[in-house]
Structure formats: structure tokens, C-alpha cells
Design an enzyme around this catalytic site. Sequence first.
Site, PDB file in Angstrom:
ATOM      1  N   ARG A   1       0.834  -1.210   0.000  1.00  0.00           N
ATOM      2  CA  ARG A   1       0.000   0.000   0.000  1.00  0.00           C
ATOM      3  C   ARG A   1       0.869   1.260   0.000  1.00  0.00           C
ATOM      4  NH1 ARG A   1      -3.609  -2.144  -2.372  1.00  0.00           N
ATOM      5  NH2 ARG A   1      -5.276  -3.200  -1.293  1.00  0.00           N
TER       6      ARG A   1
ATOM      7  N   GLU B   1       2.086   1.534  -3.398  1.00  0.00           N
ATOM      8  CA  GLU B   1       0.965   1.949  -4.238  1.00  0.00           C
ATOM      9  C   GLU B   1       0.701   3.459  -4.116  1.00  0.00           C
ATOM     10  OE1 GLU B   1      -3.309  -0.032  -5.146  1.00  0.00           O
ATOM     11  OE2 GLU B   1      -2.937   0.468  -3.045  1.00  0.00           O
TER      12      GLU B   1
ATOM     13  N   SER C   1      15.349  14.885   0.614  1.00  0.00           N
ATOM     14  CA  SER C   1      16.351  13.950   1.103  1.00  0.00           C
ATOM     15  C   SER C   1      15.716  12.834   1.926  1.00  0.00           C
ATOM     16  CB  SER C   1      17.372  14.689   1.971  1.00  0.00           C
ATOM     17  OG  SER C   1      18.300  13.785   2.523  1.00  0.00           O
TER      18      SER C   1
END
Length: 170
Positions: free
Chosen positions: A111, A114, A137
Site C-alpha cells: 500500500r 501503491e 532527502s
Amino acid sequence: MAAQEGTSNGHPIAVLNSDILPRLPSQSPLLFAAKKQKNLSFETIAKALGREEVAVAALFYGQSKASPEDVTNLAKLLDIPESKLLETEMTGFPDRGRQMEMPPKEPLMYRLYEIVQNYGYAYKAVMNEKFGDGIMSAISFSTTVEKEVDEKGEWCKITLRGKWLPYTRF
């Protein structure tokens, strides 16, 4: 160092999943076994070390380098001989990124992956508009995980805070 057992919200503590053991450094099983035996959450360990929870979990997974103070404090808190921790890769340079296969198969990590797949370009565009041409960063970086509760349920809030690094012209 006084330690609270379990988690502050009543959920079980995180333990080591043996499936990823071959991809982890030698300190991981040692640290996780002591964590499990003492029933300590990353929250409790982090407070004892004066660190953030995610930073401490990264030490357990070999994704960050332990300072001498981290080793000393972990040894005391977890009742592990300091010499035994120093025999591991804990204070060496981490080999980040090898612990996970891509794309991730573990649902929660998938997830997160995703989110970047679906919103990565949107994040990039908004960041570029706010900061110019550059990157956030992941080295000068901090992150927190918080729990929020409202009438619609429980929510996970992840904050990613990284120093903005402008690209230089050469």
C-alpha cells in the site's frame, strides 16, 4: 531504564517474521528475540534510547547504523551482552533496501508502494512548485507514525520530513 511492557494502545508488539530472516543482518534475530521475550514495543524502546520509533525499528532491521550509545542502551534494556551486539553488523554501514523484494508482497508495504505509484508525480509536481527543481532527502530525514481517531474510525498519519536538496547546475 524502566520499561513499559507491550504497547501503549493494547495491541501486540511487532515480532520478527521468519520469512525475511535470510535478508536481515545478524543483529535482527538477536534484538527481536529479546524484544519479544521482554514484550517491549518500539515506542518503549525508543523512549529508553531517546530516539524515534521508526529509527529504532530501522536499527532492528539493519536499515540504519547504531551509535555506540544505541548499542550500550539496547544491551542494558534488552539484557544482551554489549560484546554480543558489537559482534554483529549494528555499528557498520547498513545495506539498505535488500530486505524487501519489489514490488512488495506484504500488503501494508504494498500500500505504501501503491501510494507512490498513484501519487508520486502529484507529490513531485507540488514539491517542485513549492521548492523548485530538486528532491527531498531521505538522508537528512525524519519520520513519525501517529494514530488519529475520529467519528469515522482510526486513521494512520505518516509524516515524512526531508531536507530539500535543490539540483545544482554544472
